[in-house]
Design an enzyme around this catalytic site. Structure first.
Site, PDB file in Angstrom:
ATOM      1  N   SER A 101      -0.236 -13.028  -1.356  1.00  0.00           N
ATOM      2  CA  SER A 101       0.861 -12.190  -0.646  1.00  0.00           C
ATOM      3  C   SER A 101       1.738 -13.188   0.231  1.00  0.00           C
ATOM      4  CB  SER A 101      -0.115 -11.365   0.664  1.00  0.00           C
ATOM      5  OG  SER A 101       0.933 -11.008   1.428  1.00  0.00           O
ATOM      6  N   TYR A 123       7.833  -8.953  -1.106  1.00  0.00           N
ATOM      7  CA  TYR A 123       8.669  -7.926  -0.757  1.00  0.00           C
ATOM      8  C   TYR A 123      10.285  -8.518  -1.096  1.00  0.00           C
ATOM      9  CZ  TYR A 123       4.466  -6.094   1.551  1.00  0.00           C
ATOM     10  OH  TYR A 123       3.203  -5.623   1.789  1.00  0.00           O
ATOM     11  N   THR A 149       7.040  -6.163  -4.696  1.00  0.00           N
ATOM     12  CA  THR A 149       6.338  -5.003  -4.406  1.00  0.00           C
ATOM     13  C   THR A 149       7.557  -4.058  -4.056  1.00  0.00           C
ATOM     14  OG1 THR A 149       4.278  -6.102  -3.143  1.00  0.00           O
ATOM     15  CG2 THR A 149       4.823  -4.026  -2.376  1.00  0.00           C
ATOM     16  N   LYS A 213       5.005  -3.849  -8.436  1.00  0.00           N
ATOM     17  CA  LYS A 213       4.090  -3.271  -7.894  1.00  0.00           C
ATOM     18  C   LYS A 213       4.258  -2.129  -7.108  1.00  0.00           C
ATOM     19  CE  LYS A 213       0.235  -4.734  -4.860  1.00  0.00           C
ATOM     20  NZ  LYS A 213       0.306  -4.165  -3.589  1.00  0.00           N
ATOM     21  N   SER A 235      -0.048   1.292  -8.408  1.00  0.00           N
ATOM     22  CA  SER A 235      -0.467   1.132  -6.851  1.00  0.00           C
ATOM     23  C   SER A 235       0.306   2.102  -6.052  1.00  0.00           C
ATOM     24  CB  SER A 235      -0.157  -0.178  -6.495  1.00  0.00           C
ATOM     25  OG  SER A 235      -0.489  -0.557  -5.336  1.00  0.00           O
ATOM     26  N   HIS A 237      -0.262   0.948  -2.570  1.00  0.00           N
ATOM     27  CA  HIS A 237      -0.455  -0.079  -1.697  1.00  0.00           C
ATOM     28  C   HIS A 237      -1.784   0.315  -0.880  1.00  0.00           C
ATOM     29  CE1 HIS A 237       2.385  -2.833   0.338  1.00  0.00           C
ATOM     30  NE2 HIS A 237       1.215  -3.160   1.214  1.00  0.00           N
TER      31      HIS A 237
HETATM   32  C1  LIG Z   1      -5.122  -5.611   4.639  1.00  0.00           C
HETATM   33  C2  LIG Z   1      -4.298  -5.339   3.774  1.00  0.00           C
HETATM   34  C3  LIG Z   1      -3.029  -5.967   3.283  1.00  0.00           C
HETATM   35  C4  LIG Z   1      -2.366  -5.945   2.262  1.00  0.00           C
HETATM   36  N1  LIG Z   1      -1.234  -6.651   2.041  1.00  0.00           N
HETATM   37  C5  LIG Z   1      -0.326  -6.612   1.143  1.00  0.00           C
HETATM   38  C6  LIG Z   1       0.801  -7.496   1.006  1.00  0.00           C
HETATM   39  O1  LIG Z   1       1.155  -8.378   1.790  1.00  0.00           O
HETATM   40  N2  LIG Z   1       1.629  -7.103  -0.298  1.00  0.00           N
HETATM   41  C7  LIG Z   1       1.361  -6.156  -1.187  1.00  0.00           C
HETATM   42  O2  LIG Z   1       1.881  -5.850  -2.303  1.00  0.00           O
HETATM   43  N3  LIG Z   1       0.141  -5.359  -1.008  1.00  0.00           N
HETATM   44  C8  LIG Z   1      -0.561  -5.569   0.249  1.00  0.00           C
HETATM   45  N4  LIG Z   1      -1.638  -4.874   0.193  1.00  0.00           N
HETATM   46  C9  LIG Z   1      -2.022  -3.623  -0.915  1.00  0.00           C
HETATM   47  C10 LIG Z   1      -2.854  -4.476  -2.004  1.00  0.00           C
HETATM   48  O3  LIG Z   1      -2.102  -5.516  -2.650  1.00  0.00           O
HETATM   49  C11 LIG Z   1      -3.726  -3.298  -2.843  1.00  0.00           C
HETATM   50  O4  LIG Z   1      -2.622  -2.609  -3.487  1.00  0.00           O
HETATM   51  C12 LIG Z   1      -4.513  -2.468  -2.213  1.00  0.00           C
HETATM   52  O5  LIG Z   1      -5.192  -2.969  -1.141  1.00  0.00           O
HETATM   53  C13 LIG Z   1      -5.514  -1.953  -3.381  1.00  0.00           C
HETATM   54  O6  LIG Z   1      -6.285  -1.006  -2.790  1.00  0.00           O
HETATM   55  P1  LIG Z   1      -7.795  -1.382  -2.349  1.00  0.00           P
HETATM   56  O7  LIG Z   1      -7.860  -1.995  -1.091  1.00  0.00           O
HETATM   57  O8  LIG Z   1      -8.470   0.100  -2.389  1.00  0.00           O
HETATM   58  O9  LIG Z   1      -8.488  -2.065  -3.440  1.00  0.00           O
HETATM   59  C14 LIG Z   1      -2.507  -4.920   1.367  1.00  0.00           C
HETATM   60  C15 LIG Z   1      -3.712  -4.270   1.344  1.00  0.00           C
HETATM   61  C16 LIG Z   1      -4.627  -4.397   2.377  1.00  0.00           C
HETATM   62  C17 LIG Z   1      -5.899  -3.620   2.648  1.00  0.00           C
HETATM   63  O1  LIG Z   2       1.582  -4.786   2.989  1.00  0.00           O
HETATM   64  C1  LIG Z   2       0.503  -4.703   3.838  1.00  0.00           C
HETATM   65  O2  LIG Z   2      -0.102  -3.609   3.820  1.00  0.00           O
HETATM   66  C2  LIG Z   2       0.371  -5.295   5.177  1.00  0.00           C
HETATM   67  O3  LIG Z   2      -0.640  -5.010   5.802  1.00  0.00           O
HETATM   68  C3  LIG Z   2       1.299  -6.414   5.619  1.00  0.00           C
HETATM   69  C4  LIG Z   2       1.095  -6.550   6.887  1.00  0.00           C
HETATM   70  C5  LIG Z   2       1.915  -7.920   7.245  1.00  0.00           C
HETATM   71  C6  LIG Z   2       2.969  -8.222   6.485  1.00  0.00           C
HETATM   72  C7  LIG Z   2       2.947  -7.733   5.295  1.00  0.00           C
HETATM   73  C8  LIG Z   2       2.242  -6.761   4.713  1.00  0.00           C
END
Ligand SMILES: Cc1cc2nc3c(=O)[nH]c(=O)nc-3n(C[C@H](O)[C@H](O)[C@H](O)COP(=O)(O)O)c2cc1C
Ligand SMILES: O=C(O)C(=O)c1ccccc1
Length: 338
Positions: A101, A123, A149, A213, A235, A237
């Site tokens: 991430s 992002y 994303t 994504k 996705s 997210h």
């Molecule tokens: C705590 C958390 C933080 C996340 N942070 C990011 C992120 O920084 N960038 C991003 O593209 N997706 C982020 N996501 C989305 C995940 O990449 C992913 O799409 C999603 O968690 C998939 O679903 P699942 O948790 O049900 O397996 C985040 C998801 C969670 C739960």
């Molecule tokens: O993308 C996310 O879901 C996420 O939790 C997050 C939090 C801080 C910075 C970037 C993404």
């Protein structure tokens, strides 16, 4: 809740648990992802002499031992002191790919130094020069693809975080890969004015494969192919952006049809069992990504907890493939999902 999630919850600060577990709005889409997988039924084939299975899958020149990647998730050091480096160690041992991430809490160089195959998630940043800086750094660290994303023109409304007043990393933690040329840490930019021309600029600035994504509409999948994108992740997210968005496994078939084999289509959101992976593969996904279960493994057991989660997915997928009559992921076909 699964036993693993329970253990993670017990290990985490309740505010951080809510951050990791929560979704946007009333969490309809968060629940819908898992429910949509649970509703699917596999139609096995019999007497196919499956014999030894081979789960390995190639993506952009990297061979993965199984079609399961670690989704990009923010703030791993809040889950466990080992942080993203700990997660990467497990990914290296399981011989798959970690998508790091942009909100990782450790430097990408330390993460790739584990030997894990790494893709870097970003992002789309409104400041082009800063974005180029981040991309060059990810390239230099040895990242093998960029995951852009596109489901976050604004940040989702996470009601648990609002209630808890959680809106930033605690003191002593930073987004280490958001440093600019002078070493100062920037805020992650979210910009609703960005369009396809942003993808063009990125395309021109790197030779790495670009994976979008957060695509859910087949028309956007077609546009992505036309704009020279190398891969897609279906996705929402993990239900953290648009509450009310379609469940990912429900969106997958139309996107697979629109892409028509031109680029790989991956999917994430609600994948909790080997059977879910098999359903996604049968519906035309090349691989899946896992979000929260990886965080639960990290929180509950550190790097070896992540390893256990990945190996449980491998074991279950292997078992399901055998029972469904498939020696390889690509042997599963859409007519095997009801
Ligand atoms: C705590 C958390 C933080 C996340 N942070 C990011 C992120 O920084 N960038 C991003 O593209 N997706 C982020 N996501 C989305 C995940 O990449 C992913 O799409 C999603 O968690 C998939 O679903 P699942 O948790 O049900 O397996 C985040 C998801 C969670 C739960
Ligand atoms: O993308 C996310 O879901 C996420 O939790 C997050 C939090 C801080 C910075 C970037 C993404």
């Amino acid at each position: 809740m699964t036993a693993l999630a329970e253990r993670a919850r017990a290990a985490l600060d309740p505010v951080h648990w809510d951050f990791f577990a929560g979704g946007a709005g009333e969490e309809r889409t968060l629940r819908a992802n898992e429910e949509a997988f649970s509703r699917r039924r596999i139609v096995p084939r019999v007497l196919r002499g499956v014999g030894d299975r081979d789960l390995s899958t190639e993506l952009f020149g990297t061979r993965l031992s199984m079609p399961v990647l670690v989704a990009p998730t923010a703030f791993h050091r809040l889950a466990h002191p080992a942080g993203e480096v700990g997660t990467a160690g497990a990914v290296a041992a399981s011989d798959t790919v970690m998508v790091v991430s942009m909100a990782a809490t450790q430097p990408v160089e330390d993460i790739t130094a584990t030997g894990a195959a790494v893709w870097f998630q970003l992002y789309p940043q409104p400041d082009d020069e800063f974005q180029r800086h981040v991309v060059k750094r990810a390239e230099a660290a040895g990242c093998r693809a960029l995951v852009v994303t596109v489901d976050s023109p604004v940040f989702g409304r996470r009601e648990r975080d609002r209630r808890n007043g959680f809106d930033d990393l605690p003191d002593g933690y930073t987004c280490e890969n958001m440093r600019d040329g002078e070493g100062r840490v920037r805020e992650i930019g979210f910009d609703p004015t960005l369009g396809w021309e942003h993808v063009h600029r990125l395309r021109a600035s790197t030779g790495l494969p670009i994976v979008l994504k957060g695509v859910l509409h087949p028309a956007d999948a077609r546009l992505a192919v036309e704009h020279g994108v190398d891969g897609l992740i279906v996705s929402n997210h993990g239900g953290r952006q648009l509450d009310g968005a379609i469940a990912t496994v429900d969106a997958l078939p139309a996107i697979v049809r629109a892409v028509d084999g031109r680029i790989p289509v991956l999917v994430d959101g609600g994948v909790r069992r080997g059977a879910d992976i098999a359903v996604a593969l049968a519906l035309g996904a090349t691989a899946v990504l896992i979000g929260r279960p990886i965080i639960w493994g990290l929180a509950a057991g550190g790097p070896s907890g992540v390893r256990d989660v990945l190996e449980a997915f491998r074991d279950e997928l292997d078992h399901v493939l055998t029972l469904a009559g498939a020696a390889r992921p690509s042997d599963l076909t859409a007519d095997q999902v009801a």
